[in-house]
Design an enzyme around this catalytic site. Structure first.
Site, short mmCIF file in Angstrom:
data_model
loop_
_atom_site.label_atom_id
_atom_site.label_comp_id
_atom_site.label_asym_id
_atom_site.label_seq_id
_atom_site.Cartn_x
_atom_site.Cartn_y
_atom_site.Cartn_z
N SER A 252 73.95 57.16 -0.95
CA SER A 252 72.64 57.80 -0.90
C SER A 252 71.52 56.77 -0.87
CB SER A 252 72.46 58.70 -2.13
OG SER A 252 71.12 59.16 -2.22
N CYS A 253 70.47 57.07 -0.12
CA CYS A 253 69.27 56.23 -0.12
C CYS A 253 68.57 56.28 -1.47
CB CYS A 253 68.31 56.66 0.98
SG CYS A 253 67.66 58.33 0.80
N SER A 254 68.96 57.25 -2.31
CA SER A 254 68.36 57.39 -3.64
C SER A 254 69.18 56.72 -4.74
CB SER A 254 68.18 58.88 -3.98
OG SER A 254 67.30 59.49 -3.08
N HIS A 376 59.42 55.17 -0.99
CA HIS A 376 60.54 56.08 -1.24
C HIS A 376 60.50 56.64 -2.65
CE1 HIS A 376 64.66 57.52 -1.78
NE2 HIS A 376 64.81 57.50 -0.47
#
Length: 473
Positions: A252-254, A376
């Protein structure tokens, strides 16, 4: 067939696909109703969430991309879709969505037309499903452009969707994908000929989407940094960071990439992290990890999004960490292009920074985000909510995630109010047109009926009285 003829054939192939999508969308809109749009969205939800199909998609995704793990992909496919369906239940996307007697304006929802969705290999089923559901909820058709590794999963997903469509008499051409093999020429042509581009994935794809000439909604790069301050519940923070970092092997980009811990609780936090399977790699050993993680200047594919045992073996750490190690926390103080640990690692590897106090931690986090991941999100584990609000005022970020597992919180959670999504807009800091999670509103447009109302023209004194009193006339 020479190269030029091959490209011409690919372009014609895409044009035929988009033409079929446009015909299907025109009919979908002409016979549209809220019930129809909702039914189509639910069909896609069940196509991915039905347990046997979900498992098949998860297994195929891991097998063909080599990224993540099956149990977590099953969870992601289920929860992300369920959360999205909850979010859009009862939302009006057909007909009148607002009618304000005071302004005299009635707003009518309208489809955008044909959506082109560029999707990544990290979530080769969940991200397409999210885009498809939102597109159909708004009365659109959609053509998906998967990454090369994501083709098989996307094909399977769309096959499941078409099975559900057949049950309901819906046109299969409402949901299509670029035919394999994928190519930059096909994706480029798709982006140029649809009515809106939705792009999630590499920053190269994002740049191409935003410069293709079609209105585009694209999202920025992640590189999540989390602060742990002296007021935090350290056990809770360590448990959440571990769960988040390890989920689907950090695809995940998170996923947390850096943790900045204040000096007063640093040793206690390291101990709490160890209890959750996080092994400390002292700064003296960091260079060896860096050399193995970026052997040729690029991330090592034997490490990216792999299970812990394979990741540790590829990094030469198997015999150097305790049994049961789930992830590594590598001590460092470097930030910037010459310090790759400060960037996104797409693996079960954290960069661990030590800060003298909260202000120093905040400054370190700001430097990391300025290098990579601006816009982000940032996280904080703290007992002082004012510090979280302060980050929201001062940091180059669109989201401050407070006392939560970042991966599960940023893209929507059943325990917070963020919209469920796999695509997070990063605002001007990340070079994006949106600063919200991608959601249904980005898949419709509106027509305004504007009527005359009683005059509302103010006098000059009403507008300038305060200014004149300070600056004069």
């Amino acid at each position: 067939m020479n190269v030029e003829d091959g490209i011409s054939y690919e372009i014609a192939e895409v044009d035929r696909l988009v033409a079929r999508a446009r015909t299907a969308q025109t009919a979908f809109e002409a016979g549209g109703s809220q019930a129809l749009y909702d039914k189509a969205a639910l069909a896609v939800g069940w196509a991915i969430m039905e347990p046997r199909r979900n498992e098949a998609l998860a297994r195929l995704a891991v097998e063909t991309t080599g990224l993540g793990n099956v149990p977590d992909k099953i969870t992601k496919n289920h929860r992300k879709t369920l959360g999205l369906l909850r979010d859009i239940a009862g939302v009006t996307t057909f007909g009148t969505i607002s009618d304000d007697p005071q302004t005299g304006i009635t707003e009518i929802a309208r489809p955008i037309g044909v959506i082109g969705a560029v999707v990544p290999s990290t979530n080769p089923a969940a991200t397409p499903a999210n885009n498809i559901i939102n597109a159909l909820k708004g009365g659109n058709a959609i053509v998906v452009a998967p990454s090369p590794k994501g083709v098989a999963s996307c094909e399977m997903l769309i096959g499941f969707i078409h099975v559900e469509f057949d049950k309901l008499g819906l046109d299969r051409d409402l949901v299509q994908m670029l035919p394999a093999p994928g190519s930059k020429a096909k994706t480029q042509r798709l982006m140029e000929t649809v009515d809106r581009v939705i792009c999630t994935g590499s920053q190269n794809n994002v740049h191409r989407a935003q410069s293709c000439g079609t209105p585009a909604v694209a999202v920025g790069a992640g590189n999540v940094t989390v602060i742990v301050d002296e007021t935090a519940d350290l056990r809770d923070a360590a448990a959440k960071i571990a769960a988040s970092k390890c989920f689907d092997n950090a695809t995940s980009c998170s996923s947390e990439n850096a943790v900045v811990v204040v000096d007063a609780v640093y040793d206690d936090f390291v101990a709490a992290m160890a209890a959750e399977g996080g092994a400390l790699v002292p700064s003296g050993d960091a260079d060896d990890v860096i050399a193995r993680l970026w052997p040729d200047g690029h991330l090592n594919r034997d490490v990216i999004a792999q299970d812990a045992d394979r990741m540790l073996e590829a990094l030469g750490m198997t015999a150097r960490v305790p049994a049961g190690t789930r992830f590594l926390a590598v001590e460092t103080d470097g930030i910037g292009p010459d310090h790759p640990l400060s960037g996104e690692k797409l693996s079960r590897v954290l960069a661990l920074y030590r800060a003298a106090d909260f202000d120093a931690a905040k400054a370190t986090a700001a430097r990391i985000l300025s290098y990579q991941g601006a816009g982000h999100s940032i996280g904080i584990h703290t007992g002082d909510d004012a510090r979280a609000v302060g980050l929201g005022r001062d940091m180059p970020t669109c989201r401050v995630i407070v006392n939560q597992a970042h991966t599960f919180a940023t893209g929507g959670s059943f325990t917070n109010g963020m919209p469920f999504s796999l695509s997070m807009g990063c605002g001007s800091w990340g070079g994006n047109s949106i600063d919200t999670n991608l959601h249904w509103r980005h898949f419709i447009q509106t027509t305004k009926i504007v009527r005359a109302i009683a005059p509302r023209e103010p006098s000059l004194d009403e507008i300038f009285a305060g200014y004149w009193s300070e600056a004069g006339q």
